[in-house]
Write a protein that holds these residues in place. Structure first.
Motif, mmCIF file in Angstrom:
data_model
loop_
_atom_site.group_PDB
_atom_site.id
_atom_site.type_symbol
_atom_site.label_atom_id
_atom_site.label_comp_id
_atom_site.label_asym_id
_atom_site.label_seq_id
_atom_site.Cartn_x
_atom_site.Cartn_y
_atom_site.Cartn_z
ATOM 1 N N TRP A 277 -30.744 48.014 31.742
ATOM 2 C CA TRP A 277 -31.448 46.808 31.348
ATOM 3 C C TRP A 277 -31.076 45.635 32.258
ATOM 4 O O TRP A 277 -30.032 45.628 32.884
ATOM 5 C CB TRP A 277 -31.095 46.422 29.911
ATOM 6 C CG TRP A 277 -31.579 47.373 28.866
ATOM 7 C CD1 TRP A 277 -32.510 48.363 29.007
ATOM 8 C CD2 TRP A 277 -31.139 47.437 27.493
ATOM 9 N NE1 TRP A 277 -32.681 49.035 27.824
ATOM 10 C CE2 TRP A 277 -31.860 48.479 26.875
ATOM 11 C CE3 TRP A 277 -30.212 46.708 26.737
ATOM 12 C CZ2 TRP A 277 -31.678 48.813 25.525
ATOM 13 C CZ3 TRP A 277 -30.032 47.033 25.397
ATOM 14 C CH2 TRP A 277 -30.759 48.071 24.807
ATOM 15 N N ARG B 127 -29.366 40.121 25.011
ATOM 16 C CA ARG B 127 -30.174 39.956 23.803
ATOM 17 C C ARG B 127 -29.929 41.074 22.789
ATOM 18 O O ARG B 127 -29.870 40.826 21.575
ATOM 19 C CB ARG B 127 -31.650 39.914 24.172
ATOM 20 C CG ARG B 127 -32.582 39.723 22.982
ATOM 21 C CD ARG B 127 -34.025 39.627 23.422
ATOM 22 N NE ARG B 127 -34.928 39.478 22.280
ATOM 23 C CZ ARG B 127 -36.254 39.442 22.378
ATOM 24 N NH1 ARG B 127 -36.831 39.523 23.574
ATOM 25 N NH2 ARG B 127 -36.991 39.310 21.306
ATOM 26 N N TYR B 128 -29.760 42.325 23.286
ATOM 27 C CA TYR B 128 -29.751 43.460 22.375
ATOM 28 C C TYR B 128 -28.408 44.188 22.245
ATOM 29 O O TYR B 128 -28.239 45.001 21.322
ATOM 30 C CB TYR B 128 -30.806 44.486 22.812
ATOM 31 C CG TYR B 128 -32.214 43.972 22.757
ATOM 32 C CD1 TYR B 128 -32.788 43.584 21.551
ATOM 33 C CD2 TYR B 128 -32.986 43.866 23.924
ATOM 34 C CE1 TYR B 128 -34.096 43.105 21.500
ATOM 35 C CE2 TYR B 128 -34.286 43.398 23.883
ATOM 36 C CZ TYR B 128 -34.838 43.019 22.667
ATOM 37 O OH TYR B 128 -36.122 42.551 22.612
ATOM 38 N N ILE C 183 -34.321 48.709 16.857
ATOM 39 C CA ILE C 183 -34.497 47.732 17.939
ATOM 40 C C ILE C 183 -35.720 48.175 18.736
ATOM 41 O O ILE C 183 -35.634 48.475 19.947
ATOM 42 C CB ILE C 183 -33.260 47.657 18.865
ATOM 43 C CG1 ILE C 183 -31.944 47.755 18.084
ATOM 44 C CG2 ILE C 183 -33.253 46.333 19.644
ATOM 45 C CD1 ILE C 183 -30.704 47.737 18.961
ATOM 46 N N PRO C 184 -36.883 48.239 18.107
ATOM 47 C CA PRO C 184 -38.069 48.816 18.761
ATOM 48 C C PRO C 184 -38.540 48.040 19.982
ATOM 49 O O PRO C 184 -39.193 48.607 20.871
ATOM 50 C CB PRO C 184 -39.123 48.790 17.650
ATOM 51 C CG PRO C 184 -38.675 47.704 16.720
ATOM 52 C CD PRO C 184 -37.178 47.773 16.750
ATOM 53 N N GLU C 185 -38.197 46.764 20.052
ATOM 54 C CA GLU C 185 -38.647 45.956 21.187
ATOM 55 C C GLU C 185 -37.771 46.152 22.429
ATOM 56 O O GLU C 185 -38.138 45.714 23.524
ATOM 57 C CB GLU C 185 -38.674 44.470 20.798
ATOM 58 C CG GLU C 185 -37.321 43.866 20.444
ATOM 59 C CD GLU C 185 -36.902 44.098 19.001
ATOM 60 O OE1 GLU C 185 -36.018 43.354 18.529
ATOM 61 O OE2 GLU C 185 -37.467 45.010 18.356
ATOM 62 N N ALA C 186 -36.611 46.798 22.273
ATOM 63 C CA ALA C 186 -35.721 47.024 23.417
ATOM 64 C C ALA C 186 -36.266 48.138 24.310
ATOM 65 O O ALA C 186 -36.861 49.104 23.815
ATOM 66 C CB ALA C 186 -34.327 47.398 22.931
#
Length: 302
Positions: A259, A266-267, A191-194
Motif C-alpha cells: 500500500w 489509514r488502515y 475493511i472493504p475499502e482497503a
C-alpha cells in the motif's frame, strides 16, 4: 525474525514479547516434530560422545525450548555439550538472553541446558565467521532459511559448519493457510475499502521453500545426503486474541509493502481488530480449526 543484511530485508520481528510468544505457539509444534525426526535424542557421536548444537536463525529460541524439554524428559544418549543460538536480529537475541536468564534462575529441569547457551549475532549465510573452529553435530533452522537473501549460501554455510556425519534440519511453510481462510475474508468484510494484498510468500527473499521437491533438491545440491522431506500439519493451540495479534504483524508487513504510505496509515490499525472480529464471527469460540502445513527437511553431511 528478520532476513540477513541486504537490500531485501524483510522484518517480521514481533513488536513486543507477548506477540513473540504468540508466534512461538504457532512455530513451536513444527520445531518439536523436527527435533524428534532428527533422531538427536538417540545420537551417538563416536569418540566424542557429545552433541554440539546450533539453533540458527533462532528467533525467540522456541526450538531450544523444545530440545531442552525433550532432554529433560528423557536424557539423550549423548550429552548436550555445546549449545549456541544465533540470529541477525539483536532484539531477538536480547529476548533469548532474557529467556535463558529466567530459565537458569528458575532452577527448573531445563536450567542445566540454558545456562550454557551461547547467544550471538550470526549471519546464516556465513556461520564460519562466528564459529571458525566449531563444528556442530546438529544445526537447526526453524522458519528462518527463506528469510535469507541467498538460501544457497545459507545451506552451504550450514554444510561447512557441520562435522562429518552431522545433521541439519529445516522447517518452512508449505502454505500460510490462515492467510486465505482468515486474513483475506477479514479485510474484505471489515475493511472493504482497503486495497487487496498479495500473499506473504512473495515477500520472502528466497523462493522454492514451499515446494517439498524443490527443498529436497536444494539440500542435495548443497551436498547433503539421506535427505528426508516430509509435511507436518497441525492446528495451533492459541487464544484467538493472541493469534490475531500475531497474524496482524505479518499482514501489516505485507500491507506496508503493497500500500501507499497514506493508505497504510489509514488502515493499518484496523487490521488486528478486523482479524479478531472475523474469527469471532466465523469459528466456534473464535478458535480457528484450520491446519498449518510445515515442511520438515533433514539432511546429513557425508
Amino acid at each position: 525474525m528478520a532476513s540477513q543484511n541486504s537490500s531485501q530485508v524483510v522484518n517480521t520481528a514481533a513488536p513486543n514479547e507477548r506477540v513473540l510468544l504468540a508466534n512461538e505457539r504457532v512455530t513451536g509444534p513444527a520445531a518439536a516434530e523436527l527435533i524428534l525426526r532428527s533422531g538427536i535424542q538417540t545420537y551417538e557421536a563416536g569418540d566424542y560422545w557429545s552433541i554440539h548444537l546450533l539453533d540458527n536463525a533462532t528467533g525467540g529460541g522456541i526450538l531450544l525450548e523444545k530440545v531442552f524439554d525433550l532432554a529433560a524428559e528423557k536424557p539423550f544418549a549423548s550429552p548436550l555439550k555445546v549449545i549456541a543460538a544465533g540470529d541477525i536480529n539483536e532484539e531477538m537475541l536480547d529476548f533469548v538472553r532474557r529467556k535463558r536468564d529466567t530459565a537458569v534462575q528458575s532452577l527448573g529441569p531445563t536450567a542445566q541446558y540454558w545456562k550454557v547457551v551461547d547467544v550471538r549475532k550470526v549471519d546464516q549465510t556465513f556461520l564460519q565467521s562466528e564459529f571458525p573452529q566449531v563444528y556442530f553435530t546438529h544445526i537447526f533452522n526453524n522458519f528462518g532459511i527463506f528469510f535469507s537473501p541467498d538460501s544457497d549460501a545459507a545451506l552451504d554455510s550450514t554444510y561447512q559448519t557441520l562435522t562429518q556425519g552431522g545433521v541439519a534440519g529445516f522447517t518452512t511453510w508449505k502454505s500460510i493457510a490462515w492467510w486465505h481462510s482468515i486474513a483475506e475474508p477479514a479485510l474484505a468484510n471489515y475493511i472493504p475499502e482497503a486495497p487487496t494484498l498479495q500473499t506473504p510468500d512473495k515477500l520472502f527473499p528466497s523462493r522454492g521453500w514451499s515446494d517439498p521437491e524443490a527443498v529436497k533438491a536444494m539440500l542435495e545440491k548443497a551436498g547433503f545426503c539421506e535427505v528426508d522431506v516430509t509435511e507436518f500439519g497441525f492446528t495451533p493451540e492459541i487464544e484467538p486474541e493472541d493469534f490475531t495479534e500475531a497474524m496482524a504483524v505479518l499482514v501489516q508487513v505485507v500491507a506496508k509493502k503493497g500500500w501507499s504510505e497514506q493508505v497504510f496509515e489509514r488502515y493499518a490499525d484496523q487490521i488486528g481488530p478486523a482479524l479478531l472480529k472475523y474469527m469471532q464471527a466465523s469459528f466456534p469460540n473464535g478458535r480457528w480449526d484450520g491446519k498449518m502445513t510445515a515442511i520438515l527437511a533433514i539432511g546429513r553431511k557425508v
